[in-house]
Design a protein around this motif. Structure first.
Motif, PDB file in Angstrom:
ATOM      1  N   ASN A 287       0.859  -1.185   0.000  1.00 22.63           N
ATOM      2  CA  ASN A 287       0.000   0.000   0.000  1.00 22.63           C
ATOM      3  C   ASN A 287       0.895   1.235   0.000  1.00 22.63           C
ATOM      4  OD1 ASN A 287       0.879   0.448   2.679  1.00 22.63           O
ATOM      5  ND2 ASN A 287      -0.876  -0.627   3.538  1.00 22.63           N
ATOM      6  N   THR A 288       0.295   2.397   0.025  1.00 26.37           N
ATOM      7  CA  THR A 288       1.074   3.635  -0.019  1.00 26.37           C
ATOM      8  C   THR A 288       1.011   4.377   1.319  1.00 26.37           C
ATOM      9  OG1 THR A 288      -0.832   4.793  -0.980  1.00 26.37           O
ATOM     10  CG2 THR A 288       0.814   3.938  -2.507  1.00 26.37           C
ATOM     11  N   GLN A 305       6.816  -1.640  -5.090  1.00 27.74           N
ATOM     12  CA  GLN A 305       5.413  -1.513  -4.710  1.00 27.74           C
ATOM     13  C   GLN A 305       4.593  -2.594  -5.431  1.00 27.74           C
ATOM     14  OE1 GLN A 305       2.365  -1.006  -2.989  1.00 27.74           O
ATOM     15  NE2 GLN A 305       3.386   0.947  -2.573  1.00 27.74           N
ATOM     16  N   ASN A 307       1.190  -3.172  -4.342  1.00 27.18           N
ATOM     17  CA  ASN A 307      -0.204  -2.746  -4.190  1.00 27.18           C
ATOM     18  C   ASN A 307      -1.072  -3.970  -3.817  1.00 27.18           C
ATOM     19  OD1 ASN A 307      -2.154  -0.816  -3.928  1.00 27.18           O
ATOM     20  ND2 ASN A 307      -2.210  -0.243  -6.085  1.00 27.18           N
ATOM     21  N   SER A 316      -5.389   4.122  -7.290  1.00 29.48           N
ATOM     22  CA  SER A 316      -4.541   3.318  -8.160  1.00 29.48           C
ATOM     23  C   SER A 316      -3.672   4.156  -9.085  1.00 29.48           C
ATOM     24  CB  SER A 316      -5.391   2.346  -8.993  1.00 29.48           C
ATOM     25  OG  SER A 316      -5.967   1.361  -8.168  1.00 29.48           O
ATOM     26  N   ASN A 327       7.365  -0.327  -9.633  1.00 32.54           N
ATOM     27  CA  ASN A 327       5.949  -0.592  -9.394  1.00 32.54           C
ATOM     28  C   ASN A 327       5.572  -1.824 -10.202  1.00 32.54           C
ATOM     29  OD1 ASN A 327       4.611   1.779  -7.789  1.00 32.54           O
ATOM     30  ND2 ASN A 327       6.047   2.746  -9.201  1.00 32.54           N
TER      31      ASN A 327
END
Length: 567
Positions: A287-288, A305, A307, A316, A327
């Protein structure tokens, strides 16, 4: 976020000012009981305010009464005042039973012991589990909630004995038991606090000796374990040593339940130096969260990352994804999403790895029109943390499910785990479950909902048990695309006429318009969804765009190969 979940009096009482008002009310009620007991000619005059004070105390502990945590050391003053009131009541009205006096005094000591217990318990947090050299068994803070409940019971028993002239020895026995529990919990907290300090002193050396190749960093609200649960099996398949670094105690307990890999709890920025070892090459994130920055500052690691889902939601294409070295995304759609929303990112920051979690999703074997009584998966998202990410169709779910049932469909109902955190969405979940339960009773349709759909079945199980999907703007939709089965999306945040402009995946979806607070076009959408399915061919083409052009037999291997490059 959709706004406060609570409203009116309940919202105020849940706030900090409301909590202080409740606490003050308790103290005032306790004082009233004390004064009336001293001047009244009958115990009955003191009964009402004492009962009110006791009732309000029980209200503040309602979470603990349901098995949840309660803050130790709260409402000490009103409880001591209630005990003083019980003693004064006996003194004014014929003298205090010596055993009752002992019970009141001991109960007072038990209540007063909560403050130091709370301080010690806060220092007894867990540090690690499953890490060689420190110990495989995790430990938790001592259970202070039961101390508060037992101490409260001692206060109430003393009050009852004072009002009824009951045997004071009962109050004494309960009070002694309460004090004994308090002292035992203090000892337990001291022991665990000492163990915590030992674990912290040995942590850096133990992690260095363990030689992890990478770390999975995770911080999130409690109840969000699905974020790492979806990735842990694939990180374990990398067959390299790693550990899970969590930043909250609730996250620690959730992570320990999911993996046999070491789990380390470090909450502060300055704690990071102890967990970055020479052997580490990469850090993965799901997550961020803001605290990700605490680890990202270590430039000797490659920060990747992952996600926890791929969708057209606002989160997103968050500019925060720029801070990661890589990513990992499901397909080209994720890359284009950033550019389409004005978030400039170099193409080399992306790596297409597919969604390994869908490797076991079954692909449709026959057209939907050939299935007489299709099973529909209804998997709505939640309201989001902010208004711009509120896509939940749950407020309209009852009408949608009712229409599907009327068409002879059976339902698998799996709402987002956060749905139960919102009173509004929680009520809608209950309404839908009641509808399905009644239809199952009357018509015998094999609906699946509740614990069966949300806990016993995985998301993949729900996919494979269904013939079609109804959802909204959610990563569930992108994952379901792998099955090539038809799906409908509910347009909540945007009118149906512009829905595909904002959410490109809707191009292969049958859109149900719920923008503006009422459903439109439901019957037409369901006719296509359950009938001719004119989007079938287009859906197969878009599958590669969203989920990567990866051979099915090696679908998950793409992620494993790409992740291994950085280890």
């Amino acid at each position: 976020m959709e706004g406060p979940d609570k409203s009116g009096l309940s919202a105020f009482l849940a706030s900090a000012p409301g909590a202080r008002l409740v606490s003050s009310t308790i103290e005032v009620a306790a004082l009233a009981a004390l004064l009336l007991a001293a001047v009244a000619s009958s115990r009955l005059w003191a009964l009402a305010p004492a009962a009110l004070a006791a009732g309000l105390l029980a209200w503040t502990w309602r979470g603990a009464l349901r098995g949840g945590p309660v803050a130790v050391g709260k409402a000490v003053v009103p409880r001591v005042l209630l005990l003083a009131g019980a003693y004064l009541l006996g003194t004014v009205h014929g003298g205090v039973d010596p055993a009752l006096a002992v019970g009141i005094a001991v109960a007072g000591l038990a209540v007063l012991s909560e403050a130091p217990l709370g301080m010690i318990a806060r220092a007894a947090y867990p540090v690690t589990a499953n890490l060689p050299g420190i110990g495989a068994r995790p430990y938790r803070r001592p259970n202070t909630s039961r101390v508060v409940l037992v101490n409260g019971a001692a206060v109430l028993v003393a009050l009852v004995c004072a009002f009824t002239d009951a045997l004071g020895v009962i109050a004494a026995v309960v009070a002694v038991a309460a004090l004994a529990l308090s002292l035992f919990t203090v000892f337990q907290a001291l022991t665990r606090a000492r163990a915590r300090r030992t674990s912290e002193a040995n942590l850096s050396a133990a992690l260095t000796a363990y030689e992890p190749a990478f770390v999975l960093h995770w911080t999130a609200p409690a109840g969000t374990a699905y974020q790492i649960a979806m990735w842990l099996p694939y990180l374990e398949r990398l067959d390299r040593k790693f550990f899970v670094l969590v930043r909250g105690e609730a996250n620690f307990n959730e992570a320990v339940a999911l993996t046999k890999a070491p789990v380390v709890f470090r909450s502060r920025l300055e704690d990071m130096d102890d967990v970055v070892t020479p052997s580490m090459r990469a850090a993965f994130y799901v997550n961020t969260a803001t605290k990700n920055n605490h680890l990202i500052r270590y430039t000797n690691l490659t920060h990747i990352q992952l996600n926890h889902g791929d969708s057209d939601k606002v989160p997103s294409h968050n500019p925060a994804f720029r801070i990661y070295d890589k990513n990992f995304v499901a397909g080209q759609a994720a890359i284009d999403r950033f550019a389409a929303n004005g978030v400039s990112m170099p193409v080399e920051m992306f790596t297409v790895v597919g969604r390994p979690q869908v490797e076991n999703v079954a692909v449709a074997a026959k057209p939907i029109a050939s299935i007489a009584n299709p099973r529909v998966l209804y998997a709505p998202t939640w309201a989001g943390f902010y208004a711009d990410s509120n896509y939940s169709s749950l407020p309209f779910g009852y009408d949608i499910i009712k229409a599907l049932v009327a068409r002879g469909c059976s339902i698998v109902f799996r709402p987002h785990p956060y749905s139960r955190r919102s009173p509004v969405l929680n009520r809608e979940c209950d309404r839908i479950q009641a509808l399905l339960a009644e239809d199952r009773r009357v018509n015998g349709r094999p609906h699946v909902f509740g614990n069966q759909a949300e806990a016993k079945m995985s998301v993949t199980d729900c996919f494979n048990a269904s013939d079609v999907l109804v959802s909204d703007v959610s990563s569930v939709v992108a994952d379901y695309l792998y099955s090539e089965k038809p799906f409908a999306m509910v347009a909540v945040s945007t009118p149906a006429t512009t829905f595909t402009d904002h959410f490109p995946l809707a191009r292969v979806s049958y859109v149900i318009d719920a923008h503006g607070g009422r459903i439109q076009g439901l019957d037409a959408a369901l006719d296509d969804l359950l009938g001719s399915d004119p989007l079938a061919a287009t859906r197969q083409e878009l599958k590669k765009y969203y989920l990567g052009d990866i051979p099915g037999e090696r679908y998950a291997q793409r992620f494993l190969d790409e992740a291994s490059r950085y280890l």
